[in-house]
Design a protein around this motif. Structure first.
Motif, PDB file in Angstrom:
ATOM      1  N   THR A  55     147.561  67.823 154.986  1.00 44.42           N
ATOM      2  CA  THR A  55     148.179  69.275 155.141  1.00 44.42           C
ATOM      3  C   THR A  55     149.159  69.084 156.120  1.00 44.42           C
ATOM      4  OG1 THR A  55     146.398  70.025 156.603  1.00 44.42           O
ATOM      5  CG2 THR A  55     146.307  70.601 154.091  1.00 44.42           C
ATOM      6  N   GLY A  56     149.843  70.450 156.457  1.00 41.59           N
ATOM      7  CA  GLY A  56     151.023  70.183 157.504  1.00 41.59           C
ATOM      8  C   GLY A  56     152.460  70.149 156.903  1.00 41.59           C
ATOM      9  N   PRO A  57     153.548  70.698 157.580  1.00 36.32           N
ATOM     10  CA  PRO A  57     154.814  70.719 157.052  1.00 36.32           C
ATOM     11  C   PRO A  57     155.587  69.379 156.901  1.00 36.32           C
ATOM     12  CG  PRO A  57     154.567  71.557 159.201  1.00 36.32           C
ATOM     13  CD  PRO A  57     153.296  71.431 158.772  1.00 36.32           C
ATOM     14  N   ASP A  58     155.162  68.477 157.610  1.00 36.28           N
ATOM     15  CA  ASP A  58     155.749  66.958 157.633  1.00 36.28           C
ATOM     16  C   ASP A  58     154.726  66.157 156.497  1.00 36.28           C
ATOM     17  OD1 ASP A  58     157.340  67.655 159.593  1.00 36.28           O
ATOM     18  OD2 ASP A  58     155.956  67.013 161.320  1.00 36.28           O
ATOM     19  N   ARG A  59     153.943  66.636 155.939  1.00 32.25           N
ATOM     20  CA  ARG A  59     152.816  65.669 154.985  1.00 32.25           C
ATOM     21  C   ARG A  59     153.534  64.952 153.976  1.00 32.25           C
ATOM     22  NH1 ARG A  59     153.054  70.617 152.958  1.00 32.25           N
ATOM     23  NH2 ARG A  59     153.208  70.790 150.710  1.00 32.25           N
ATOM     24  N   LEU A  60     154.698  65.314 153.254  1.00 31.24           N
ATOM     25  CA  LEU A  60     155.317  64.257 152.303  1.00 31.24           C
ATOM     26  C   LEU A  60     156.272  63.373 152.855  1.00 31.24           C
ATOM     27  CD1 LEU A  60     155.892  67.008 149.398  1.00 31.24           C
ATOM     28  CD2 LEU A  60     154.078  65.350 149.632  1.00 31.24           C
ATOM     29  N   SER A  61     156.995  64.041 153.852  1.00 28.88           N
ATOM     30  CA  SER A  61     158.009  62.794 154.478  1.00 28.88           C
ATOM     31  C   SER A  61     157.204  62.047 155.153  1.00 28.88           C
ATOM     32  CB  SER A  61     158.926  63.742 155.559  1.00 28.88           C
ATOM     33  OG  SER A  61     158.080  64.435 156.423  1.00 28.88           O
ATOM     34  N   TRP A  62     156.043  62.277 155.744  1.00 25.61           N
ATOM     35  CA  TRP A  62     155.265  61.020 156.580  1.00 25.61           C
ATOM     36  C   TRP A  62     154.476  60.356 155.500  1.00 25.61           C
ATOM     37  CZ3 TRP A  62     149.509  61.757 156.789  1.00 25.61           C
ATOM     38  CH2 TRP A  62     149.061  60.483 157.798  1.00 25.61           C
ATOM     39  N   LEU A  63     153.866  60.767 154.410  1.00 25.15           N
ATOM     40  CA  LEU A  63     153.398  59.898 153.589  1.00 25.15           C
ATOM     41  C   LEU A  63     154.363  59.026 152.942  1.00 25.15           C
ATOM     42  CD1 LEU A  63     150.857  62.270 151.737  1.00 25.15           C
ATOM     43  CD2 LEU A  63     150.310  60.245 153.242  1.00 25.15           C
ATOM     44  N   ASN A  64     155.594  59.324 152.825  1.00 21.24           N
ATOM     45  CA  ASN A  64     156.902  58.676 152.194  1.00 21.24           C
ATOM     46  C   ASN A  64     157.041  57.277 153.170  1.00 21.24           C
ATOM     47  OD1 ASN A  64     158.970  58.872 150.082  1.00 21.24           O
ATOM     48  ND2 ASN A  64     160.289  58.277 151.940  1.00 21.24           N
ATOM     49  N   THR A  65     157.047  57.487 154.410  1.00 18.94           N
ATOM     50  CA  THR A  65     157.224  56.333 155.247  1.00 18.94           C
ATOM     51  C   THR A  65     156.302  55.623 155.230  1.00 18.94           C
ATOM     52  OG1 THR A  65     156.394  57.445 157.412  1.00 18.94           O
ATOM     53  CG2 THR A  65     158.782  58.043 156.742  1.00 18.94           C
ATOM     54  N   LEU A  66     155.001  55.802 154.715  1.00 18.52           N
ATOM     55  CA  LEU A  66     153.760  54.779 154.783  1.00 18.52           C
ATOM     56  C   LEU A  66     153.533  54.099 153.798  1.00 18.52           C
ATOM     57  CD1 LEU A  66     151.279  57.250 156.895  1.00 18.52           C
ATOM     58  CD2 LEU A  66     152.547  55.172 157.764  1.00 18.52           C
ATOM     59  N   SER A  67     154.209  54.642 152.717  1.00 16.73           N
ATOM     60  CA  SER A  67     153.505  54.115 151.331  1.00 16.73           C
ATOM     61  C   SER A  67     154.721  53.519 150.505  1.00 16.73           C
ATOM     62  CB  SER A  67     152.649  55.237 150.621  1.00 16.73           C
ATOM     63  OG  SER A  67     153.427  56.188 150.052  1.00 16.73           O
ATOM     64  N   SER A  68     154.370  53.242 149.223  1.00 17.77           N
ATOM     65  CA  SER A  68     155.397  52.667 148.423  1.00 17.77           C
ATOM     66  C   SER A  68     156.001  53.476 147.432  1.00 17.77           C
ATOM     67  CB  SER A  68     154.479  51.477 147.400  1.00 17.77           C
ATOM     68  OG  SER A  68     153.596  52.075 146.757  1.00 17.77           O
ATOM     69  N   GLN A  69     155.854  54.697 147.308  1.00 12.16           N
ATOM     70  CA  GLN A  69     156.347  55.495 146.332  1.00 12.16           C
ATOM     71  C   GLN A  69     157.359  56.560 146.997  1.00 12.16           C
ATOM     72  OE1 GLN A  69     157.644  56.041 143.416  1.00 12.16           O
ATOM     73  NE2 GLN A  69     156.007  55.724 142.457  1.00 12.16           N
ATOM     74  N   LEU A  70     158.304  56.937 146.207  1.00 11.61           N
ATOM     75  CA  LEU A  70     159.263  58.009 146.759  1.00 11.61           C
ATOM     76  C   LEU A  70     158.433  59.396 146.699  1.00 11.61           C
ATOM     77  CD1 LEU A  70     161.866  58.813 148.060  1.00 11.61           C
ATOM     78  CD2 LEU A  70     162.728  59.138 145.618  1.00 11.61           C
ATOM     79  N   LEU A  71     157.974  59.817 147.611  1.00 15.43           N
ATOM     80  CA  LEU A  71     157.215  61.166 147.723  1.00 15.43           C
ATOM     81  C   LEU A  71     158.139  62.321 148.182  1.00 15.43           C
ATOM     82  CD1 LEU A  71     153.627  59.773 148.862  1.00 15.43           C
ATOM     83  CD2 LEU A  71     154.489  60.206 146.554  1.00 15.43           C
ATOM     84  N   LEU A  72     159.279  62.241 148.893  1.00 17.55           N
ATOM     85  CA  LEU A  72     160.104  63.237 149.300  1.00 17.55           C
ATOM     86  C   LEU A  72     160.298  64.131 148.207  1.00 17.55           C
ATOM     87  CD1 LEU A  72     162.343  61.539 151.458  1.00 17.55           C
ATOM     88  CD2 LEU A  72     160.683  62.776 152.436  1.00 17.55           C
ATOM     89  N   GLY A  73     160.161  65.451 148.249  1.00 18.46           N
ATOM     90  CA  GLY A  73     160.585  66.381 147.251  1.00 18.46           C
ATOM     91  C   GLY A  73     159.690  66.325 146.182  1.00 18.46           C
ATOM     92  N   LEU A  74     158.488  65.901 146.296  1.00 19.85           N
ATOM     93  CA  LEU A  74     157.328  65.998 145.344  1.00 19.85           C
ATOM     94  C   LEU A  74     156.975  67.462 145.055  1.00 19.85           C
ATOM     95  CD1 LEU A  74     155.357  64.428 143.398  1.00 19.85           C
ATOM     96  CD2 LEU A  74     153.762  64.677 145.232  1.00 19.85           C
ATOM     97  N   GLN A  75     157.283  67.910 143.848  1.00 24.14           N
ATOM     98  CA  GLN A  75     157.011  69.548 143.565  1.00 24.14           C
ATOM     99  C   GLN A  75     155.898  69.662 143.389  1.00 24.14           C
ATOM    100  OE1 GLN A  75     159.916  71.602 143.543  1.00 24.14           O
ATOM    101  NE2 GLN A  75     160.718  69.917 144.452  1.00 24.14           N
ATOM    102  N   PRO A  76     155.400  71.288 143.629  1.00 31.46           N
ATOM    103  CA  PRO A  76     154.121  71.384 143.736  1.00 31.46           C
ATOM    104  C   PRO A  76     153.671  71.266 142.003  1.00 31.46           C
ATOM    105  CG  PRO A  76     155.158  73.005 144.916  1.00 31.46           C
ATOM    106  CD  PRO A  76     156.338  71.995 144.353  1.00 31.46           C
ATOM    107  N   GLY A  77     152.382  70.714 141.856  1.00 29.06           N
ATOM    108  CA  GLY A  77     151.759  70.396 140.563  1.00 29.06           C
ATOM    109  C   GLY A  77     152.355  69.313 140.051  1.00 29.06           C
ATOM    110  N   SER A  78     153.368  68.560 140.608  1.00 31.93           N
ATOM    111  CA  SER A  78     153.729  67.268 140.128  1.00 31.93           C
ATOM    112  C   SER A  78     152.796  66.058 140.555  1.00 31.93           C
ATOM    113  CB  SER A  78     155.030  67.009 140.597  1.00 31.93           C
ATOM    114  OG  SER A  78     155.923  67.905 139.975  1.00 31.93           O
ATOM    115  N   SER A  79     152.425  65.040 139.904  1.00 32.56           N
ATOM    116  CA  SER A  79     151.602  64.027 140.336  1.00 32.56           C
ATOM    117  C   SER A  79     152.602  62.809 140.484  1.00 32.56           C
ATOM    118  CB  SER A  79     150.753  63.762 139.060  1.00 32.56           C
ATOM    119  OG  SER A  79     149.935  64.791 138.682  1.00 32.56           O
ATOM    120  N   SER A  80     151.823  61.693 141.161  1.00 36.86           N
ATOM    121  CA  SER A  80     152.676  60.414 141.591  1.00 36.86           C
ATOM    122  C   SER A  80     151.261  59.429 141.784  1.00 36.86           C
ATOM    123  CB  SER A  80     153.452  60.516 142.556  1.00 36.86           C
ATOM    124  OG  SER A  80     154.135  59.233 142.747  1.00 36.86           O
TER     125      SER A  80
END
Length: 365
Positions: A55-80
């Motif tokens: 949780t937290g406002p930086d969650r997606l941008s932070w996970l994006n820097t750590l992992s192999s998938q593009l997670l920036l802009g992942l919309q609510p309800g969307s899966s990856s």
């Protein structure tokens, strides 16, 4: 402490072994359950899954820097789907990802949740994120069709076998011919405390329970790799065709990216995932870990094995890239030998896309 699903107390439930300890292998009729699951009239208990929240406002941008998938802009309800890799590009964690607008849910194998949460917590630094292992509070139910009565729940929709944006297919079949299309997959998150009540409610809507034998058989037939089964300490994503769903080849930097790019552009993965149609005349199945043999020498290992309701005995195996795609294979389990017809999943010439003038080797299905 070993997890035990409350659904194991239901009539006919037979406990699973690894990697599905704590849930039912079946509830009395494995093939009937498998047919029902394939039709979409059954659900499978996945309550032993690990669940980690961010949780937290930086969650997606932070996970994006750590992992192999593009997670920036992942919309609510969307899966990856994403991978956390070592510096050498080897798979440490394979996470199913879904965001609900305030929380990113990471669904992993039950044995991985504690380690994943601890690893993520060490990577927080000064960012506005909070990590929690909530495996004790949440359970998952799997199905091949959407469940209308659970439409308001958080659900992860498996992208397999479609090639996601930034991905690349290493298989020899076209996307539209991939057997994984016959197994759409949904994992619904429900409160662990309500699991028995929810399953009882689903039964009133005509959805029966299927065991792990059913879901594993459908997974193997779909060529879908599983963390902890098809992976070991040396696995890189190319070997399992995970570039198609779990890697974005043109996103920003992340740990292991150099190896991913180098193998994809200039090299070949040293091993490859293969589907095996086994001789079923012995009425037994080889054990996971059995040797795959070609020409009298061991060339790989069986990683998953199942009895499919239509195809019979089937397996996934990891073998050396150099193995002849048209060669005869056998599986050796102690004194038992099983003839194995090979179907190529990852092409022997996968990788080295720079300067490639032609497509992958077109092996037989």
């Amino acid at each position: 402490m070993t997890y035990l699903s409350p659904l194991l107390s239901l009539p006919g439930a037979v406990a699973s072994g690894a990697p599905d300890l704590g849930t039912a292998s079946h509830y009395g009729d494995p093939f009937k359950e498998q047919r029902a699951l394939a039709r979409g009239t059954a659900v499978v208990d996945l309550s032993h899954r690990g669940v980690v929240t961010v949780t937290g406002p930086d969650r997606l941008s932070w996970l994006n820097t750590l992992s192999s998938q593009l997670l920036l802009g992942l919309q609510p309800g969307s899966s990856s789907e994403t991978l956390l890799l070592t510096v050498q590009g080897r798979i440490e964690y394979n996470a199913r990802v879904v965001d609900d607008g305030t929380t990113t849910w990471l669904i992993v194998e039950g044995s991985e949740a504690e380690g994943l949460a601890a690893w993520l917590d060490r990577m927080k630094f000064m960012l506005r994120v909070e990590i929690a292992d909530v495996s004790d509070a949440w359970a998952a139910l799997g199905s091949v069709k959407p469940i209308e009565s659970l439409a308001d729940r958080t659900v992860w929709v498996d992208p397999w076998p479609r090639v996601t944006e930034g991905g690349y297919a290493y298989s020899v079949v076209t996307e539209d011919d991939h057997p994984g299309l016959e197994r759409p997959w949904f994992e619904y998150l429900v409160p662990q405390a309500d699991l028995t009540t929810i399953v009882a409610g689903l039964a009133e809507h005509g959805l029966s329970l299927a065991g792990a034998m059913a879901s594993e058989a459908l997974r193997v037939a779909a060529w879908r790799p599983r963390s902890g089964a098809e992976t070991d300490e040396k696995t890189i994503p190319h070997e399992l065709d995970l570039i198609r769903t779990a890697v974005h080849l043109s996103k920003g930097c992340y740990k292991g990216q150099e190896t991913v790019a180098r193998v994809h552009n200039l090299g070949h993965p040293p091993r490859r995932l293969v589907f095996l149609q086994l001789d079923g005349s012995q009425h037994t199945l080889p054990a996971v870990g059995s040797a795959v043999v070609a020409g009298g020498r061991t060339v790989g290992t069986v990683t998953s094995v199942a009895q499919h309701y239509e195809m019979g005995a089937v397996a996934l195996a990891i073998i050396k890239r150099s193995v002849d795609p048209l060669g005869e294979l056998v599986v050796q389990d102690g004194d038992e030998t099983y003839a194995a017809a090979q179907e190529i999943i990852v092409a022997p010439d996968a990788g080295q896309v720079v300067g490639r003038a032609t497509g992958f080797l077109k092996g037989r299905r």
